[in-house]
Design an enzyme around this catalytic site. Sequence first.
Site, PDB file in Angstrom:
ATOM      1  N   ASP A 273       0.830  -1.201   0.000  1.00  0.00           N
ATOM      2  CA  ASP A 273       0.000   0.000   0.000  1.00  0.00           C
ATOM      3  C   ASP A 273       0.867   1.253   0.000  1.00  0.00           C
ATOM      4  OD1 ASP A 273      -2.028   1.833   0.168  1.00  0.00           O
ATOM      5  OD2 ASP A 273      -2.380   1.531   2.314  1.00  0.00           O
ATOM      6  N   LYS A 280       1.442   7.932   0.557  1.00  0.00           N
ATOM      7  CA  LYS A 280       1.897   7.991   1.942  1.00  0.00           C
ATOM      8  C   LYS A 280       3.258   8.679   2.033  1.00  0.00           C
ATOM      9  CE  LYS A 280      -0.216   3.544   3.308  1.00  0.00           C
ATOM     10  NZ  LYS A 280      -1.068   4.039   4.403  1.00  0.00           N
ATOM     11  N   ASP A 350      -5.916   6.380  -0.254  1.00  0.00           N
ATOM     12  CA  ASP A 350      -5.227   5.621   0.794  1.00  0.00           C
ATOM     13  C   ASP A 350      -6.204   4.934   1.729  1.00  0.00           C
ATOM     14  OD1 ASP A 350      -3.038   4.587   2.136  1.00  0.00           O
ATOM     15  OD2 ASP A 350      -2.820   6.330   3.441  1.00  0.00           O
ATOM     16  N   ARG A 354     -11.082  -0.473   2.759  1.00  0.00           N
ATOM     17  CA  ARG A 354     -12.543  -0.571   2.846  1.00  0.00           C
ATOM     18  C   ARG A 354     -13.175  -0.697   1.464  1.00  0.00           C
ATOM     19  NH1 ARG A 354     -12.717   5.082   5.897  1.00  0.00           N
ATOM     20  NH2 ARG A 354     -10.833   4.065   6.671  1.00  0.00           N
TER      21      ARG A 354
END
Length: 505
Positions: A273, A280, A350, A354
């Site tokens: 991720d 990030k 990011d 979900r």
Amino acid sequence: MPPTITATDRPLEKLTADAVVLGVGKGPAGLLPTPGSEAVDRLLGGRLMAALADLGATGAEGEVTKLPTFGQTSFPVVAVAGLGAPGPTGGYEPEAVRRAAGAASRALTGRASLVTLLAAVGGAPEDERLHAVAEGSLLGTYEFTAYKSGLADDRPLPPSSIAVVVPRASDATAALARSRAVAAAVTLVRDLVNTPPNDLYPAELAARGAAAGKKAGLSVEVLDEKALAAGGYGGILAVGQGSSRGPRLLRLTYKGKKAGTSVALVGKGITFDTGGISIKPAAKMEDMKSDMAGAAAVIATVCLVAELGLPVDVTATVPIAENMPSGTAYRPADVVTFRNGKKAEITNTDAEGRVVLADAIVRAAEDSPDYLLETSTLTGAQLVALGTRTAGVMGSEDLRDAVVAASRRSGEPMWAMPLPPELRRGLDSPVADLVNANADRMGGMLVGGHFLSEFVPAGLPWAHIDVAGPAYNTGAAWGYTPKGGTGVPVRTLLATIEALIATAR
């Protein structure tokens, strides 16, 4: 794989090993001996406790003191593990025993065989205590060495065999078999989480999960990009479209004999991720190889349930993708259509976990399970609220509380969290059914739970376990928990499923 573990009821003086493990407690006036320590003390001429005191041992949790036996016994080293202060009844909680066993195993790297007397702590070795000793001893030996070159020459190896001293060895067979199975499942999760993302991309995680499922006798289904598009899995496809390595959906199904209930497991499988377009910070981004810990946990859990032959139907639905920034990546302001037709405006790429989980929850619910358990490294807000060792649990209150109760039995700390209705308003979108992330950072873990709840059918008991901190240990090893992948929450999922089986009887 974990080392071999057996039970023995032979007298200590007739056993041979590279080390013996025993436990001592911490009392207000000094060390508290246990039946195991008393047995070793006799062999050492009554000098054990005095020697420990001279070495500064206190019996505190996490403390391991090693001392030589100078040829007085058939084992050259005694490792004394601190149990901490006893409980009100004078005994020690299973988790204290589990951690002491793990700390001792870690401290005995370089010793091929060990004998542990920790089952004697608190009296007769009841199954719960024996499980704790065996699990802690096995899990404490874990090392991830797949990428270590010249390991045999450069580093000592962890113990390869463990013997647990019990009053009757034949009574320990079932408990040790279960502990071996649990340790192997946790090891599978740790290995998957620790594998670098260049080698564990979506198709590879799906393949390894499928291989584990086939080995366990499960039904296996893997959907590639074309099948995902045909099935309407817009969330999984959106997150995965930024990577050259396409997404997958893995399904593993176990049908138990005389099953009285059915459980759906869902786990987030983001193999790496970056945050996507909402990228990030660079610092500690390497830890994001752990963002598939939920997927690894449900893969291992359904395989473990099959190995134990539990009377339950379990299906694991595992969405797998890599969240990368590129010219094809999904963007903030995109609108994603999920399998059930709901649409979400993307406000933060990011918050991708979900997005893939929404599709997976919808698919899992189509099987009409009696319960749905989902786990994921979902939010950094979980660490802010509960720290690195305690997971947050949300969902239907009864099932949520059952998960928390199971976590206490398993030694994987969790805390029941609410879903305050006012936080749901933060997911309202002016252009779609909802947004995927609230601009207000307050209550971020709970907002994530609210998003997932939108995809759970009414009347289906469900629980979401946010393991963002507990699934990956970025600090030093402690107890039976290594640095890196921890295997959380496999043991809690198993304990929850067993509780649901008992309820259905």
